[in-house]
Design a protein around this motif. Structure first.
Motif, PDB file in Angstrom:
ATOM      1  N   ALA A   1      17.726  35.121  15.285  1.00 32.29           N
ATOM      2  CA  ALA A   1      16.268  35.204  15.436  1.00 32.29           C
ATOM      3  C   ALA A   1      15.769  34.219  16.488  1.00 32.29           C
ATOM      4  O   ALA A   1      14.941  34.563  17.342  1.00 32.29           O
TER       5      ALA A   1
ATOM      6  N   MET B   1       9.600  40.598  11.584  1.00 32.08           N
ATOM      7  CA  MET B   1      10.695  40.022  10.788  1.00 32.08           C
ATOM      8  C   MET B   1      10.623  40.608   9.391  1.00 32.08           C
ATOM      9  O   MET B   1       9.633  40.428   8.687  1.00 32.08           O
TER      10      MET B   1
ATOM     11  N   SER C   1      13.696  38.309   5.599  1.00 30.05           N
ATOM     12  CA  SER C   1      14.538  37.173   5.987  1.00 30.05           C
ATOM     13  C   SER C   1      15.386  36.745   4.785  1.00 30.05           C
ATOM     14  O   SER C   1      14.903  36.760   3.648  1.00 30.05           O
TER      15      SER C   1
ATOM     16  N   ASP D   1      13.747  31.685   8.971  1.00 27.56           N
ATOM     17  CA  ASP D   1      12.361  32.114   9.193  1.00 27.56           C
ATOM     18  C   ASP D   1      11.473  30.941   9.577  1.00 27.56           C
ATOM     19  O   ASP D   1      10.591  31.057  10.440  1.00 27.56           O
ATOM     20  N   TRP D   2      11.697  29.782   8.969  1.00 25.38           N
ATOM     21  CA  TRP D   2      10.916  28.584   9.274  1.00 25.38           C
ATOM     22  C   TRP D   2      11.215  28.088  10.693  1.00 25.38           C
ATOM     23  O   TRP D   2      10.309  27.689  11.435  1.00 25.38           O
TER      24      TRP D   2
ATOM     25  N   LEU E   1      12.105  29.980  13.195  1.00 25.56           N
ATOM     26  CA  LEU E   1      11.449  30.920  14.104  1.00 25.56           C
ATOM     27  C   LEU E   1       9.956  30.679  14.149  1.00 25.56           C
ATOM     28  O   LEU E   1       9.351  30.674  15.235  1.00 25.56           O
ATOM     29  N   LEU E   2       9.328  30.473  13.005  1.00 26.67           N
ATOM     30  CA  LEU E   2       7.879  30.236  12.982  1.00 26.67           C
ATOM     31  C   LEU E   2       7.520  28.992  13.787  1.00 26.67           C
ATOM     32  O   LEU E   2       6.535  28.996  14.543  1.00 26.67           O
TER      33      LEU E   2
ATOM     34  N   VAL F   1       5.417  39.967   9.234  1.00 26.48           N
ATOM     35  CA  VAL F   1       6.475  39.562   8.310  1.00 26.48           C
ATOM     36  C   VAL F   1       6.429  40.449   7.070  1.00 26.48           C
ATOM     37  O   VAL F   1       5.373  40.601   6.446  1.00 26.48           O
TER      38      VAL F   1
ATOM     39  N   THR G   1      12.690  36.847  -0.815  1.00 27.22           N
ATOM     40  CA  THR G   1      12.963  36.727   0.620  1.00 27.22           C
ATOM     41  C   THR G   1      12.542  35.366   1.155  1.00 27.22           C
ATOM     42  O   THR G   1      11.614  34.741   0.656  1.00 27.22           O
ATOM     43  N   GLY G   2      13.233  34.972   2.213  1.00 27.26           N
ATOM     44  CA  GLY G   2      12.796  33.822   2.994  1.00 27.26           C
ATOM     45  C   GLY G   2      13.010  32.481   2.322  1.00 27.26           C
ATOM     46  O   GLY G   2      13.511  32.366   1.212  1.00 27.26           O
TER      47      GLY G   2
ATOM     48  N   PHE H   1       9.278  28.133   4.881  1.00 32.12           N
ATOM     49  CA  PHE H   1       8.467  29.137   5.580  1.00 32.12           C
ATOM     50  C   PHE H   1       7.211  29.458   4.787  1.00 32.12           C
ATOM     51  O   PHE H   1       6.089  29.393   5.318  1.00 32.12           O
ATOM     52  N   TRP H   2       7.377  29.823   3.533  1.00 30.72           N
ATOM     53  CA  TRP H   2       6.210  30.236   2.738  1.00 30.72           C
ATOM     54  C   TRP H   2       5.268  29.066   2.469  1.00 30.72           C
ATOM     55  O   TRP H   2       4.052  29.276   2.330  1.00 30.72           O
TER      56      TRP H   2
END
Length: 283
Positions: A193, A209, A212, A219-220, A222-223, A237, A245-246, A250-251
């Motif tokens: 990614a 995405m 993830s 994911d984090w 990429l963000l 997303v 997920t993820g 990230f969240w």
């Protein structure tokens, strides 16, 4: 069939521990389809699964699915149907009642396991329907798209069929563990990614995405890279916050937008099981 005995006859359906059966998943669903042919509320759920499987086997994006869950009153429906056909205490009616209600826990388990079948058989993790991809294509407009973690490329295939410019990428690190990436439906470039973003960030207006991997900070990373750049992109997303997920990072740090675009993107992206994944625009 004695109405006074109905409550005693009812059986617990959901979340029963079940022994592994040798019959293949789609074969079992086909058997259920015939067994519950007189019960439309059940038959339509099974029909949707069988149709989705046929479409995916043909290399097509499937239709939108309903929530794959038995009606709460399914035993009442079975009882009423049998009571219309058989007098109280009829041995044949009692035999059918036992056959149908005994099958309900296994049917409920298999309905809830459709996502597992998709993951294991097709490498599809997010249920990617043709109506959803059509909504996504409208959102994309004339912008180019970077899809990261594309897997077998269901989203990219649909967008390319809608004549969008798509850079489909995936690290392909999962090919030794499951079907993800083994049977691509469209050309996919072997890039992580972060590498994909660094390669195409100045050529795209949308990054997609989907699902993830759970617990990994990809994911984090990429963000953070998207935020640090000067590129104006929409980050789409698909996932379940702090769920299937993820990463928590990230969240915890994602700014999830709620607007007309997100409502439109979720119009045909609806839950099919207990996982509550959703389409988000992330800043």
């Amino acid at each position: 069939m004695n109405p006074k005995k109905l409550q005693k006859l009812k059986k617990k359906i959901r979340h029963q521990p079940l022994s592994q059966r040798k019959t293949a998943y789609i074969d079992r669903m086909t058997d259920y389809y015939h067994q519950f042919g007189d019960y439309p509320a059940v038959k339509i759920l099974i029909s949707n699964i069988l149709l989705a499987d046929r479409m995916l086997a043909a290399g097509d994006l499937p239709q939108q699915l309903p929530l794959l869950q038995l009606p709460d009153d399914i035993q009442d429906q079975i009882y009423r149907k049998l009571a219309q056909q058989y007098p109280s205490g009829d041995a044949q009616g009692d035999k059918l009642w036992n056959s149908l209600t005994d099958a309900l826990p296994e049917l409920d388990h298999d309905l809830r396991s459709f996502r597992d079948y998709l993951e294991n058989h097709y490498g599809m993790w997010a249920y990617t329907s043709a109506p959803f991809v059509s909504d996504l294509a409208k959102f994309v407009g004339d912008r180019a798209v970077l899809e990261v973690m594309a897997g077998n490329g269901y989203i990219s295939k649909g967008l390319r069929a809608a004549h969008k410019t798509v850079y489909a990428t995936d690290s392909q690190t999962w090919t030794k563990e499951n079907e993800t990436g083994r049977h691509p439906l469209t050309p996919i470039e072997p890039l992580s990614a972060l590498d994909a973003w660094n390669t195409y960030h100045d050529q795209v207006g949308v990054v997609v995405m989907s699902w993830s991997p759970d617990g990994l900070p990809l994911d984090w990373e990429l963000l953070q890279a998207i935020r640090q750049s000067d590129n104006d992109v929409d980050f789409v997303v698909l996932g379940e916050p702090h769920g299937a997920t993820g990463s928590n990072q990230f969240w915890d740090h994602a700014e999830l937008l709620e607007n007309k675009d997100t409502r439109d993107l979720n119009r045909h992206y609806t839950p099919i099981d207990l996982i509550k994944d959703h389409v988000y625009l992330v800043k």
